[in-house]
Design an enzyme around this catalytic site. Structure first.
Site, PDB file in Angstrom:
ATOM      1  N   ARG A  90      -8.865  -5.330   9.931  1.00 13.86           N
ATOM      2  CA  ARG A  90      -9.682  -4.219   9.426  1.00 13.86           C
ATOM      3  C   ARG A  90     -11.142  -4.620   9.369  1.00 13.86           C
ATOM      4  NH1 ARG A  90      -7.223  -2.344   4.259  1.00 13.86           N
ATOM      5  NH2 ARG A  90      -5.866  -1.298   5.742  1.00 13.86           N
ATOM      6  N   TYR A  91     -11.414  -5.799   8.832  1.00 17.77           N
ATOM      7  CA  TYR A  91     -12.784  -6.286   8.723  1.00 17.77           C
ATOM      8  C   TYR A  91     -13.056  -7.218   9.902  1.00 17.77           C
ATOM      9  CZ  TYR A  91     -12.143  -4.950   3.794  1.00 17.77           C
ATOM     10  OH  TYR A  91     -11.883  -4.284   2.630  1.00 17.77           O
ATOM     11  N   ARG A  94     -12.143 -11.194   9.007  1.00 23.48           N
ATOM     12  CA  ARG A  94     -10.900 -11.647   8.386  1.00 23.48           C
ATOM     13  C   ARG A  94      -9.714 -10.771   8.773  1.00 23.48           C
ATOM     14  NH1 ARG A  94     -14.722  -9.296   5.159  1.00 23.48           N
ATOM     15  NH2 ARG A  94     -14.122  -8.070   3.336  1.00 23.48           N
ATOM     16  N   CYS A 103      10.415 -10.926  -1.106  1.00 25.91           N
ATOM     17  CA  CYS A 103       9.701 -11.254  -2.338  1.00 25.91           C
ATOM     18  C   CYS A 103      10.729 -11.734  -3.356  1.00 25.91           C
ATOM     19  CB  CYS A 103       9.012 -10.024  -2.913  1.00 25.91           C
ATOM     20  SG  CYS A 103       7.745  -9.350  -1.841  1.00 25.91           S
ATOM     21  N   CYS A 107       8.116  -5.348  -6.943  1.00 28.37           N
ATOM     22  CA  CYS A 107       7.222  -4.702  -7.910  1.00 28.37           C
ATOM     23  C   CYS A 107       7.240  -3.208  -7.619  1.00 28.37           C
ATOM     24  CB  CYS A 107       5.810  -5.249  -7.778  1.00 28.37           C
ATOM     25  SG  CYS A 107       5.779  -7.050  -7.802  1.00 28.37           S
ATOM     26  N   ASP A 310      -9.095   0.461  -2.907  1.00 27.11           N
ATOM     27  CA  ASP A 310      -8.901   0.239  -1.474  1.00 27.11           C
ATOM     28  C   ASP A 310      -8.765   1.631  -0.860  1.00 27.11           C
ATOM     29  OD1 ASP A 310      -8.560  -1.227   0.836  1.00 27.11           O
ATOM     30  OD2 ASP A 310      -7.191  -2.655  -0.123  1.00 27.11           O
TER      31      ASP A 310
HETATM   32  C1  PLP Z   1      -7.993  -6.966   1.158  1.00 27.35           C
HETATM   33  C2  PLP Z   1      -7.992  -7.140   2.594  1.00 27.35           C
HETATM   34  C3  PLP Z   1      -8.746  -8.147   3.170  1.00 27.35           C
HETATM   35  C4  PLP Z   1      -9.570  -9.116   2.355  1.00 27.35           C
HETATM   36  O1  PLP Z   1     -10.645  -8.527   1.767  1.00 27.35           O
HETATM   37  P1  PLP Z   1     -11.484  -9.347   0.693  1.00 27.35           P
HETATM   38  O2  PLP Z   1     -12.399  -8.344   0.102  1.00 27.35           O
HETATM   39  O3  PLP Z   1     -12.158 -10.430   1.432  1.00 27.35           O
HETATM   40  O4  PLP Z   1     -10.488  -9.894  -0.290  1.00 27.35           O
HETATM   41  C5  PLP Z   1      -8.729  -8.264   4.544  1.00 27.35           C
HETATM   42  N1  PLP Z   1      -8.025  -7.416   5.323  1.00 27.35           N
HETATM   43  C6  PLP Z   1      -7.298  -6.427   4.787  1.00 27.35           C
HETATM   44  C7  PLP Z   1      -6.538  -5.551   5.701  1.00 27.35           C
HETATM   45  C8  PLP Z   1      -7.252  -6.257   3.410  1.00 27.35           C
HETATM   46  O5  PLP Z   1      -6.508  -5.282   2.886  1.00 27.35           O
HETATM   47  S1  SF4 Z   2       3.352  -6.585  -5.001  1.00 30.97           S
HETATM   48 FE1  SF4 Z   2       5.369  -7.462  -5.516  1.00 30.97          FE
HETATM   49  S2  SF4 Z   2       6.806  -6.453  -4.139  1.00 30.97           S
HETATM   50 FE2  SF4 Z   2       4.771  -6.130  -3.279  1.00 30.97          FE
HETATM   51  S3  SF4 Z   2       4.478  -7.816  -1.828  1.00 30.97           S
HETATM   52 FE3  SF4 Z   2       3.610  -8.481  -3.800  1.00 30.97          FE
HETATM   53  S4  SF4 Z   2       5.299  -9.586  -4.805  1.00 30.97           S
HETATM   54 FE4  SF4 Z   2       6.202  -8.362  -3.153  1.00 30.97          FE
END
Ligand code: PLP
Ligand code: SF4
Length: 342
Positions: A90-91, A94, A103, A107, A310
């Site tokens: 996305r960015y 990174r 997991c 959650c 987000d």
């Molecule tokens: C959160 C996220 C990141 C990392 O973003 P930071 O602001 O650097 O923590 C990178 N790629 C995706 C797709 C994300 O959701």
């Molecule tokens: S939020 Fe919980 S269920 Fe979702 S990926 Fe993280 S640990 Fe797994």
């Protein structure tokens, strides 16, 4: 010797809790989004069950069945930004590498429920997909950081995770690896000495944990973080703001202070993503900013995470702050408006 991530450590059925008398809706919610929790995490639940912060994070709720067109299966449109099957780009600088859908706890507010909602079949990244992801990262030299996520990457055997990290660190444009994991919180015994030794060998490796409530700060979880930090691995924490669980300045203050005390920096506080089945966890932005405004004079910058939402459609994370500016006058820590010469 029993492995930490072995099945015996978990409960997969709410049937074991028959005495709680789940409603039809709660049972239905558990069918759609399968229940899973480690015995350790279940052990943190207190007496006031249905208001308990741990209970509410892992047990089904009737409101998970409420549907709204804004609540999406893939709220951040991650699937649209995946150039290879396990990679989100996305960015510019990174990427996120999804290494498993497993997991230790499901959650209920998870933004990637779509990856585990259809049963608990094992799905770890294959050699082929890892190879494709690495090839893509190599081909895009503006990428500097890889976030290893899932699921929970520490569900993998230490040797499997090492293989993945080794493939990534070989790529010349990569300086930093961030591992996102809930294991210190939900299964701290997973942070064993073999894992810590393995992780400590890499330069530029950070671990991001996910504590949401001070009751999760136990001698075991604190020891897990201490081991990682002592081995030279810097730790950050992300918290999800959850209605009725931690949407309260006092609770967050205790959590953030507790984290800093064990040298885990509160990094992000997220508003719940608009994922299907999450409606009852949403606080709204204005109440969240009000909590932040209360925290500002009470907490040091070290204790204060960045609050962010987000955006849908893959718009990325947007940091938000309460508004401290009123046309040339600024709100001081005591709430008094003070002019500032510009
Ligand atoms: C959160 C996220 C990141 C990392 O973003 P930071 O602001 O650097 O923590 C990178 N790629 C995706 C797709 C994300 O959701
Ligand atoms: S939020 Fe919980 S269920 Fe979702 S990926 Fe993280 S640990 Fe797994």
């Amino acid at each position: 010797m029993k492995k930490n991530t072995e099945k015996t450590n978990y409960l997969r059925s709410i049937a074991k809790f028959a005495r709680l008398r789940f409603s039809i809706e709660e049972r239905k919610a558990a069918e759609i989004y399968p229940f899973l929790a480690s015995n350790y995490y279940l052990g943190l639940i207190g007496k006031d069950l249905k208001n308990d912060p741990v209970y509410r994070q892992c047990f089904p709720d009737a409101r998970e069945l409420l549907r709204k067109k804004e609540l999406l299966e893939d709220p951040l449109a991650e699937e649209k930004q995946m150039p290879t099957p396990c990679l989100i780009h996305r960015y510019t600088d990174r990427v996120v590498l999804l290494v498993t859908n497993r997991c230790a706890v499901h959650c209920r507010f998870c933004l990637r429920k779509r990856n585990w909602k259809d049963g608990n079949d094992l799905k770890d990244i294959s050699d082929k997909y890892l190879h494709e992801a690495c090839k893509y990262i190599k081909g895009h030299d503006k990428i500097r950081e890889v976030l290893i996520s899932g699921g929970d990457p520490l569900m993998l055997e230490t040797a499997s995770l090492k293989k993945i990290i080794d493939s990534i660190v070989k790529i010349k444009n990569i300086d930093v690896i961030r591992i996102g994991t809930r294991m210190p919180v939900v299964l701290p015994s997973r942070i064993d000495s073999k894992l810590v030794r393995m992780l400590s060998k890499y330069q530029g490796l950070w671990v991001m944990s996910h504590f949401n409530h001070p009751v999760e700060l136990t001698p075991e979880s604190e020891e897990a973080c201490r081991k990682l930090v002592k081995a030279g691995i810097p730790m950050l924490n992300q918290t999800v703001l959850l209605k009725g669980i931690n949407d309260n300045a006092k609770i967050l203050e205790e959590l953030f202070r507790g984290l800093v005390k064990i040298r885990v920096k509160p990094h992000y506080l997220f508003h719940v993503d608009p994922a299907e089945g999450n409606i009852h966890f949403r606080t709204g932005i204005a109440p969240a900013l009000e909590i932040l405004r209360k925290l500002r004079p009470r907490l040091s910058s070290l204790c204060t995470p960045v609050f962010a939402i987000d955006l849908p459609e893959g718009g990325g994370k947007v940091p938000l702050l309460p508004d401290y500016c009123r046309g040339g006058r600024f709100l001081g820590i005591n709430g008094r408006e003070i002019p500032y010469f510009i």
